[in-house]
Design a protein around this motif. Structure first.
Motif, mmCIF file in Angstrom:
data_model
loop_
_atom_site.group_PDB
_atom_site.id
_atom_site.type_symbol
_atom_site.label_atom_id
_atom_site.label_comp_id
_atom_site.label_asym_id
_atom_site.label_seq_id
_atom_site.Cartn_x
_atom_site.Cartn_y
_atom_site.Cartn_z
ATOM 1 N N TRP A 88 -14.908 -54.269 -1.509
ATOM 2 C CA TRP A 88 -13.524 -53.921 -1.812
ATOM 3 C C TRP A 88 -13.518 -52.804 -2.840
ATOM 4 N N TRP A 89 -12.838 -51.693 -2.530
ATOM 5 C CA TRP A 89 -12.695 -50.577 -3.463
ATOM 6 C C TRP A 89 -11.222 -50.203 -3.507
ATOM 7 N N SER A 90 -10.587 -50.505 -4.621
ATOM 8 C CA SER A 90 -9.169 -50.206 -4.779
ATOM 9 C C SER A 90 -8.982 -49.036 -5.730
ATOM 10 N N SER A 91 -7.935 -48.264 -5.491
ATOM 11 C CA SER A 91 -7.626 -47.144 -6.371
ATOM 12 C C SER A 91 -6.836 -47.580 -7.602
ATOM 13 N N GLU A 92 -6.633 -48.894 -7.780
ATOM 14 C CA GLU A 92 -5.988 -49.422 -8.987
ATOM 15 C C GLU A 92 -6.526 -50.832 -9.251
ATOM 16 N N PRO A 93 -6.249 -51.431 -10.421
ATOM 17 C CA PRO A 93 -6.889 -52.701 -10.763
ATOM 18 C C PRO A 93 -6.126 -53.959 -10.376
ATOM 19 N N PHE A 94 -4.829 -53.871 -10.129
ATOM 20 C CA PHE A 94 -4.015 -55.081 -10.081
ATOM 21 C C PHE A 94 -4.175 -55.873 -8.786
ATOM 22 N N GLY A 95 -4.332 -55.177 -7.665
ATOM 23 C CA GLY A 95 -4.631 -55.883 -6.432
ATOM 24 C C GLY A 95 -5.982 -56.567 -6.502
ATOM 25 N N THR A 96 -6.921 -55.920 -7.168
ATOM 26 C CA THR A 96 -8.249 -56.505 -7.342
ATOM 27 C C THR A 96 -8.182 -57.779 -8.169
ATOM 28 N N ILE A 97 -7.400 -57.753 -9.234
ATOM 29 C CA ILE A 97 -7.250 -58.947 -10.078
ATOM 30 C C ILE A 97 -6.586 -60.068 -9.282
ATOM 31 N N ARG A 98 -5.644 -59.726 -8.442
ATOM 32 C CA ARG A 98 -5.023 -60.745 -7.589
ATOM 33 C C ARG A 98 -6.059 -61.370 -6.658
ATOM 34 N N LEU A 99 -6.904 -60.543 -6.046
ATOM 35 C CA LEU A 99 -7.935 -61.078 -5.146
ATOM 36 C C LEU A 99 -8.937 -61.931 -5.903
ATOM 37 N N ALA A 100 -9.272 -61.523 -7.116
ATOM 38 C CA ALA A 100 -10.185 -62.338 -7.930
ATOM 39 C C ALA A 100 -9.583 -63.713 -8.193
ATOM 40 N N GLY A 101 -8.302 -63.742 -8.517
ATOM 41 C CA GLY A 101 -7.641 -65.006 -8.780
ATOM 42 C C GLY A 101 -7.522 -65.887 -7.552
ATOM 43 N N ALA A 102 -7.469 -65.247 -6.380
ATOM 44 C CA ALA A 102 -7.361 -65.998 -5.131
ATOM 45 C C ALA A 102 -8.700 -66.531 -4.644
ATOM 46 N N MET A 263 -5.214 -45.720 -14.998
ATOM 47 C CA MET A 263 -5.434 -46.604 -13.861
ATOM 48 C C MET A 263 -6.844 -46.381 -13.316
ATOM 49 N N PRO A 264 -7.751 -47.324 -13.504
ATOM 50 C CA PRO A 264 -9.089 -47.150 -12.950
ATOM 51 C C PRO A 264 -9.154 -47.524 -11.481
ATOM 52 N N ASN A 265 -10.077 -46.918 -10.764
ATOM 53 C CA ASN A 265 -10.520 -47.478 -9.502
ATOM 54 C C ASN A 265 -11.252 -48.777 -9.831
ATOM 55 N N THR A 266 -11.312 -49.692 -8.879
ATOM 56 C CA THR A 266 -12.049 -50.938 -9.084
ATOM 57 C C THR A 266 -12.843 -51.262 -7.832
ATOM 58 N N VAL A 267 -14.006 -51.857 -8.030
ATOM 59 C CA VAL A 267 -14.868 -52.222 -6.906
ATOM 60 C C VAL A 267 -15.326 -53.661 -7.084
#
Length: 346
Positions: A88-102, A263-267
């Motif tokens: 998973w490579w997102s251009s922002e952090p918040f969707g990534t944090i949601r997936l981590a929580g899920a 806004m960082p990219n996140t992986v």
């Protein structure tokens, strides 16, 4: 932020297309990457470098401009029982944090960089890593406004002199969504609601994405707008007379102005992905200095997180960036979206 219709098609590609007909990989070098990074950068810069330097065969699945990140988050969540993506490579952090929580992501040892990596870009329990940052900025028309007259705070966007001349991307998606969450976290509900009402009363125009905001400025539809640095840099490379200013730090502004949001990219590694070995190779490359160098030197001009590399690009330094707890912001985005729905007429 994708400019290509293929991204929308890729977002609905079935698992059978990504895998072999019998559900197996064609080979151990194939890796499926879900990413909201613009397809133009993936096709022209990133994927060729990955495949040349690692020998991996990258299958890229993106999303369209309107659904940026959000559509892919929903897809990963829907596939948790039988993951299709490896990385998973997102251009922002918040969707990534949601997936981590899920529970959709798996802890990963990020190349032993933890001792030197910025803490704010290191996800809890090693579930993600931030890198290659962009800044939220106020873009303006260089031919009709000029840098000296451009607004420096979000409060100024509600001034009478900007009536009908301000644009933003749809707040439900992409970096604008995260920006609204950050404003709620910093200002509180009453202040955010008031600012949204004032913005609405001042005739703010809503566009599908950040790139469309910049195009509207270039076309003369609006004079200023909220967007990301990469969209302004790309427009300027194409000859558009669009400039940018970073939000000032001004505690006396009403609402308070607390500086530009980075806004960082996140992986991250997708939990249970079909090819974890290839995924590890891909993640190591994505978090490498080489990847950040390519992004810094591309039209997107992302700001490197590698300290030594960042020093090579002084023109990308963002003055007085806001101090943001990404996890705290992520926890308030749904509330921010409720306020947007109540107070911003779209």
């Amino acid at each position: 932020m994708s400019r290509h219709a293929f991204a929308a098609v890729a977002a609905i590609t079935t698992a059978a297309t990504l895998l072999g007909c019998d559900g197996s990989r064609d080979d151990d070098r194939r890796v499926v990457l879900y990413s909201s990074v613009d397809r133009v950068y993936m096709d022209e810069v990133i994927i060729p470098a990955i495949e040349a330097q690692t020998g991996l065969d990258v299958v890229y699945v993106g999303d369209n401009e309107i659904n940026k990140t959000t559509g892919l988050v929903l897809r990963v969540e829907s596939e948790m029982d039988e993951p299709v993506a490896d990385v998973w490579w997102s251009s922002e952090p918040f969707g990534t944090i949601r997936l981590a929580g899920a529970g959709a992501l798996e802890a990963y040892a990020f190349s032993g960089q933890d001792a030197v990596w910025p803490e704010r870009l290191s996800g809890e329990n090693d579930l993600w890593r931030g890198f290659a940052q962009r800044a939220r900025v106020i873009a303006f028309s260089e031919s009709r406004v000029g840098e000296s007259d451009a607004p420096r705070t979000l409060a100024e966007l509600t001034d009478e002199r900007w009536r009908g001349r301000v644009g933003i991307a749809r707040p439900e998606f992409g970096t604008t969504r995260g920006h609204m969450g950050a404003l709620l976290d910093r200002w509180g509900a009453d202040t955010l609601a008031g600012w949204l009402r004032d913005l609405d009363d001042n005739g703010v125009r809503i566009y599908s994405g950040n790139a469309d905001v910049v195009r509207a400025i270039a076309a003369g539809e609006i004079d200023v707008g909220l967007t990301d640095t990469d969209d302004v840099w790309a427009a300027r490379r194409n000859g558009s007379p669009v400039g940018l200013v970073y939000e000032a730090v001004d505690p006396t502004a009403d609402p308070e102005s607390f500086g530009p949001l980075l806004m960082p990219n996140t992986v991250a590694l997708v939990r249970g992905g079909p090819n974890p070995e290839a995924a590890a190779l891909l993640i190591d490359w994505i978090t490498s200095a080489e990847c950040e160098r390519l992004l810094a030197e591309s039209d997107s001009r992302n700001i490197p997180a590698h300290a030594a590399l960042a020093g090579r690009y002084p023109d990308l330094v963002v003055p007085d960036p806001a101090e943001v707890d990404f996890a705290a912001v992520a926890a308030r985005i749904d509330e921010a979206m409720e306020l947007v729905g109540e107070h911003l007429d779209r």
